[in-house]
Design an enzyme around this catalytic site. Structure first.
Site, PDB file in Angstrom:
ATOM      1  N   ARG A 100      -7.416  -3.409   9.271  1.00  0.00           N
ATOM      2  CA  ARG A 100      -6.480  -4.339   9.924  1.00  0.00           C
ATOM      3  C   ARG A 100      -7.127  -5.023  11.129  1.00  0.00           C
ATOM      4  O   ARG A 100      -6.766  -6.146  11.474  1.00  0.00           O
ATOM      5  CB  ARG A 100      -5.195  -3.614  10.305  1.00  0.00           C
ATOM      6  CG  ARG A 100      -4.502  -3.026   9.078  1.00  0.00           C
ATOM      7  CD  ARG A 100      -3.025  -2.813   9.234  1.00  0.00           C
ATOM      8  NE  ARG A 100      -2.532  -1.910   8.202  1.00  0.00           N
ATOM      9  CZ  ARG A 100      -2.231  -2.266   6.955  1.00  0.00           C
ATOM     10  NH1 ARG A 100      -2.369  -3.514   6.560  1.00  0.00           N
ATOM     11  NH2 ARG A 100      -1.799  -1.376   6.082  1.00  0.00           N
ATOM     12  N   GLY A 138      -5.025   7.963   5.274  1.00  0.00           N
ATOM     13  CA  GLY A 138      -4.134   8.946   5.892  1.00  0.00           C
ATOM     14  C   GLY A 138      -2.936   9.244   5.015  1.00  0.00           C
ATOM     15  O   GLY A 138      -2.474  10.388   4.942  1.00  0.00           O
ATOM     16  N   ASP A 178       1.955  -1.284  11.792  1.00  0.00           N
ATOM     17  CA  ASP A 178       0.658  -1.740  11.286  1.00  0.00           C
ATOM     18  C   ASP A 178       0.374  -3.201  11.641  1.00  0.00           C
ATOM     19  O   ASP A 178      -0.738  -3.694  11.418  1.00  0.00           O
ATOM     20  CB  ASP A 178       0.589  -1.556   9.769  1.00  0.00           C
ATOM     21  CG  ASP A 178       0.555  -0.072   9.385  1.00  0.00           C
ATOM     22  OD1 ASP A 178       0.160   0.752  10.225  1.00  0.00           O
ATOM     23  OD2 ASP A 178       0.932   0.249   8.248  1.00  0.00           O
ATOM     24  N   ARG A 238       2.887   5.942  -3.317  1.00  0.00           N
ATOM     25  CA  ARG A 238       4.046   6.730  -3.751  1.00  0.00           C
ATOM     26  C   ARG A 238       4.244   6.629  -5.263  1.00  0.00           C
ATOM     27  O   ARG A 238       4.594   7.621  -5.919  1.00  0.00           O
ATOM     28  CB  ARG A 238       5.294   6.283  -2.986  1.00  0.00           C
ATOM     29  CG  ARG A 238       5.261   6.784  -1.526  1.00  0.00           C
ATOM     30  CD  ARG A 238       6.145   5.963  -0.634  1.00  0.00           C
ATOM     31  NE  ARG A 238       6.257   6.498   0.721  1.00  0.00           N
ATOM     32  CZ  ARG A 238       5.350   6.326   1.690  1.00  0.00           C
ATOM     33  NH1 ARG A 238       4.243   5.653   1.463  1.00  0.00           N
ATOM     34  NH2 ARG A 238       5.544   6.838   2.896  1.00  0.00           N
ATOM     35  N   LYS A 266       0.835  -1.208   0.000  1.00  0.00           N
ATOM     36  CA  LYS A 266       0.000   0.000   0.000  1.00  0.00           C
ATOM     37  C   LYS A 266       0.870   1.258   0.000  1.00  0.00           C
ATOM     38  O   LYS A 266       0.607   2.193  -0.758  1.00  0.00           O
ATOM     39  CB  LYS A 266      -0.914  -0.029   1.229  1.00  0.00           C
ATOM     40  CG  LYS A 266      -1.914   1.099   1.301  1.00  0.00           C
ATOM     41  CD  LYS A 266      -3.102   0.730   2.149  1.00  0.00           C
ATOM     42  CE  LYS A 266      -2.826   0.786   3.641  1.00  0.00           C
ATOM     43  NZ  LYS A 266      -2.592   2.145   4.169  1.00  0.00           N
ATOM     44  N   SER A 267       1.902   1.289   0.831  1.00  0.00           N
ATOM     45  CA  SER A 267       2.753   2.490   0.913  1.00  0.00           C
ATOM     46  C   SER A 267       3.426   2.762  -0.429  1.00  0.00           C
ATOM     47  O   SER A 267       3.496   3.905  -0.895  1.00  0.00           O
ATOM     48  CB  SER A 267       3.840   2.294   1.974  1.00  0.00           C
ATOM     49  OG  SER A 267       3.266   2.236   3.249  1.00  0.00           O
ATOM     50  N   SER A 274       7.346   9.015  11.839  1.00  0.00           N
ATOM     51  CA  SER A 274       6.201   8.791  10.952  1.00  0.00           C
ATOM     52  C   SER A 274       6.628   9.009   9.508  1.00  0.00           C
ATOM     53  O   SER A 274       7.065  10.101   9.137  1.00  0.00           O
ATOM     54  CB  SER A 274       5.064   9.757  11.300  1.00  0.00           C
ATOM     55  OG  SER A 274       4.187   9.884  10.194  1.00  0.00           O
ATOM     56  N   LYS A 294      -4.505   5.801  14.445  1.00  0.00           N
ATOM     57  CA  LYS A 294      -4.601   5.132  13.133  1.00  0.00           C
ATOM     58  C   LYS A 294      -6.067   5.171  12.672  1.00  0.00           C
ATOM     59  O   LYS A 294      -6.852   5.980  13.172  1.00  0.00           O
ATOM     60  CB  LYS A 294      -4.079   3.692  13.251  1.00  0.00           C
ATOM     61  CG  LYS A 294      -2.581   3.625  13.566  1.00  0.00           C
ATOM     62  CD  LYS A 294      -1.746   4.182  12.433  1.00  0.00           C
ATOM     63  CE  LYS A 294      -0.262   4.168  12.766  1.00  0.00           C
ATOM     64  NZ  LYS A 294       0.536   4.874  11.766  1.00  0.00           N
ATOM     65  N   ARG A 298      -6.448   1.714  17.710  1.00  0.00           N
ATOM     66  CA  ARG A 298      -6.259   0.255  17.601  1.00  0.00           C
ATOM     67  C   ARG A 298      -5.932  -0.405  18.936  1.00  0.00           C
ATOM     68  O   ARG A 298      -6.170  -1.614  19.084  1.00  0.00           O
ATOM     69  CB  ARG A 298      -5.175  -0.059  16.558  1.00  0.00           C
ATOM     70  CG  ARG A 298      -5.691   0.174  15.155  1.00  0.00           C
ATOM     71  CD  ARG A 298      -4.657  -0.122  14.074  1.00  0.00           C
ATOM     72  NE  ARG A 298      -5.279  -0.004  12.756  1.00  0.00           N
ATOM     73  CZ  ARG A 298      -4.613   0.159  11.626  1.00  0.00           C
ATOM     74  NH1 ARG A 298      -3.290   0.224  11.623  1.00  0.00           N
ATOM     75  NH2 ARG A 298      -5.269   0.240  10.482  1.00  0.00           N
TER      76      ARG A 298
HETATM   77  C1  S3P Z   1       2.494   4.740   6.074  1.00  0.00           C
HETATM   78  C2  S3P Z   1       3.122   5.029   7.264  1.00  0.00           C
HETATM   79  C3  S3P Z   1       2.620   4.577   8.566  1.00  0.00           C
HETATM   80  C4  S3P Z   1       1.615   3.441   8.433  1.00  0.00           C
HETATM   81  C5  S3P Z   1       0.615   3.676   7.333  1.00  0.00           C
HETATM   82  C6  S3P Z   1       1.315   3.885   6.009  1.00  0.00           C
HETATM   83  C7  S3P Z   1       3.074   5.280   4.825  1.00  0.00           C
HETATM   84  O1  S3P Z   1       1.970   5.656   9.193  1.00  0.00           O
HETATM   85  O2  S3P Z   1       0.944   3.233   9.663  1.00  0.00           O
HETATM   86  O3  S3P Z   1      -0.252   2.564   7.241  1.00  0.00           O
HETATM   87  O4  S3P Z   1       2.708   4.814   3.735  1.00  0.00           O
HETATM   88  O5  S3P Z   1       3.907   6.189   4.916  1.00  0.00           O
HETATM   89  P1  S3P Z   1       2.799   6.762  10.032  1.00  0.00           P
HETATM   90  O6  S3P Z   1       3.763   7.346   9.111  1.00  0.00           O
HETATM   91  O7  S3P Z   1       1.802   7.775  10.474  1.00  0.00           O
HETATM   92  O8  S3P Z   1       3.402   6.012  11.169  1.00  0.00           O
END
Ligand code: S3P
Length: 441
Positions: free
Chosen positions: A401, A103, A328, A34, A29-30, A177, A355, A359
């Site tokens: 999750r 987020g 996560d 990007r 997902k991350s 973060s 989150k 959680r």
């Molecule tokens: C993410 C960073 C994490 C993670 C989120 C995805 C990202 O959050 O919990 O699911 O893609 O950069 P934080 O950066 O707020 O810790």
């Protein structure tokens, strides 16, 4: 977005049986977010293979399209192309940008939009996202000259961004973060000088790896690779991105196989970036039987196949700098702790409270309903195992999750678990329920 408005039918999950076979988890997902975002601000075309076809990346793609970026349709298995508009090419959107439940979409986009002068953007999302803190991004961006307004002194969406010229600076973030770090670095791409982010511990580094691959100038250093400097001036060039499977999705199968008697699973094509592999370190500490097969590097990210089988597990203690490496995976680790001999302790995990849901509270409540011996603290959980879980009426509380973690718990519970709002899983893993059905024996 989590379709929480439409009432759904609780899913009936029977306990018992085992798990066998091979599963390929969907794209990370991350990295998917990007690839879409960096492709949009690059020059030329970006081709993305293995992009996660789930609700969160769809939110990112929809926001980009609303600002004039051509993104081809996102379908499972298909290649996605993004026609880059360059660093300053976003059009002012006519409507509010809907980030859904995501987020990462909202926070990274704040960084990308803050420097778009003479343009006005409004970002919002679902009820969960509108309750998540955004000042952690807005405050450092304001140090660079950004103007962002929101509810409660700019902390909550809907947020309005009035694009401004930005200046490079050095920012120390109070929490590790990757979303905050990435937002600052993205704003730095068009700032007047270099931008440095210093984190208290290293968060995932997908942005750094991918920005470099697209042609940005980045220097990483400091103790534990916690300092990143971006020097503006290079334009980004469209790339081919190959997205590996998401270790955060693989985590459900790793724990499921580790706790289910007789289970043996292979999870193919899992991203093994060291800033994400904390789950493997903990499962190893617990005595789980996990083997990494066929380690390789794909498009700048380490990848491997994971073989895991059931065995006796010991309790674990986690905290400190390990937390960002498995942030996560803590909900599903809480399930593993119920099946491990002894007292497991999770500390320094206060971030879980902000989150998609709180959680710590949600897992304590829902696993507690299944008979877990679980105590909630301000920054963590204490869980005593081994506990015989029992099927109960539980609720994802709209968190993807949580939904999948409770499904893993149901495998070892006595009787049937009735899971309300199971559809939340589609935020990151649309095929989860089909995979679960297929792997059960
Ligand atoms: C993410 C960073 C994490 C993670 C989120 C995805 C990202 O959050 O919990 O699911 O893609 O950069 P934080 O950066 O707020 O810790």
């Amino acid at each position: 977005m989590v379709p929480s408005q439409a009432p759904s039918t609780p899913l009936q999950l029977s306990g018992g049986g085992s798990l066998r076979g091979t599963v390929g988890v969907p794209g990370d997902k991350s990295i998917s977010h990007r690839a879409l975002l960096f492709g949009a601000i690059a020059e030329g075309e970006t081709r993305i293979q293995g992009l996660l076809p789930a609700e969160d990346p769809l939110s990112t793609a929809a926001c980009l399209r609303a600002m004039g970026v051509e993104v081809s349709p996102i379908q499972a298995g298909g290649e996605v192309t993004v026609q880059g508009v360059g660093l300053d090419g976003f059009q002012e959107p006519a409507e509010v940008l809907d980030c859904g439940n995501s987020g990462t979409t909202m926070r990274l986009m704040l960084g990308l939009l803050a420097g778009r002068t003479d343009r006005h953007f409004v970002l919002s999302g679902d009820a969960s996202l509108r309750g998540r803190p955004m000042r952690r991004v807005g405050a450092p961006l304001a140090q660079m000259g950004a103007v962002i307004h929101g509810r409660k002194q700019g902390n909550f969406a809907p947020l309005a961004v009035l694009g401004q010229p930005l200046r490079g600076t050095t920012i120390r973030t109070p929490v590790a973060s990757a979303q905050v770090k990435s937002a600052i670095l993205l704003a730095g791409l068009t700032a007047s000088g270099p931008t440095t982010v210093i984190e208290p511990a290293q968060s995932r580094d997908h942005s750094e790896r991918m920005l470099r691959a697209f042609g940005a100038r980045l220097d990483v250093g400091g103790p534990g690779l916690t300092e990143v400097t971006l020097t503006p001036g290079s334009s980004l060039r469209g790339q081919t991105v190959v997205v590996p499977g998401d270790i955060s999705s693989a985590a459900f199968w790793l724990v499921a196989a580790a706790i289910t008697p007789g289970a043996e699973l292979t999870v193919r094509n899992v991203g093994l970036n060291p800033s994400r592999t904390g789950i493997l370190a903990v499962l190893e500490q617990m005595g789980a039987q996990i083997t990494v097969l066929n380690p390789r590097e794909v498009a700048g990210e380490p990848v491997g196949d994971l073989q895991v089988s059931h065995g006796p597990l010991q309790a674990f203690e986690i905290g400190g700098e390990l937390i960002p490496r498995l942030v996560d995976e803590i909900p599903v680790l809480a399930v593993a702790a119920c099946c491990a001999e002894g007292v497991s302790r999770i500390r320094d995990a206060g971030e879980l409270r902000v989150k998609e849901t709180d959680r710590l509270a949600v897992m304590a409540r829902q696993l507690g309903a299944m008979g877990a011996r679980i105590e909630e603290w301000e920054d963590g959980l204490t869980i005593t195992g081994v506990t015989a879980l029992r099927g109960a009426a539980v609720d994802s509380e709209t968190d993807h999750r949580v939904a999948m973690s409770l499904a893993v718990a149901s495998l070892v519970a006595e009787g049937t678990t009735s899971l309300d709002r199971p559809e939340a899983a589609a935020v990151s893993y649309p095929g989860f329920w089909d995979d679960l059905q297929r792997l059960r024996v």
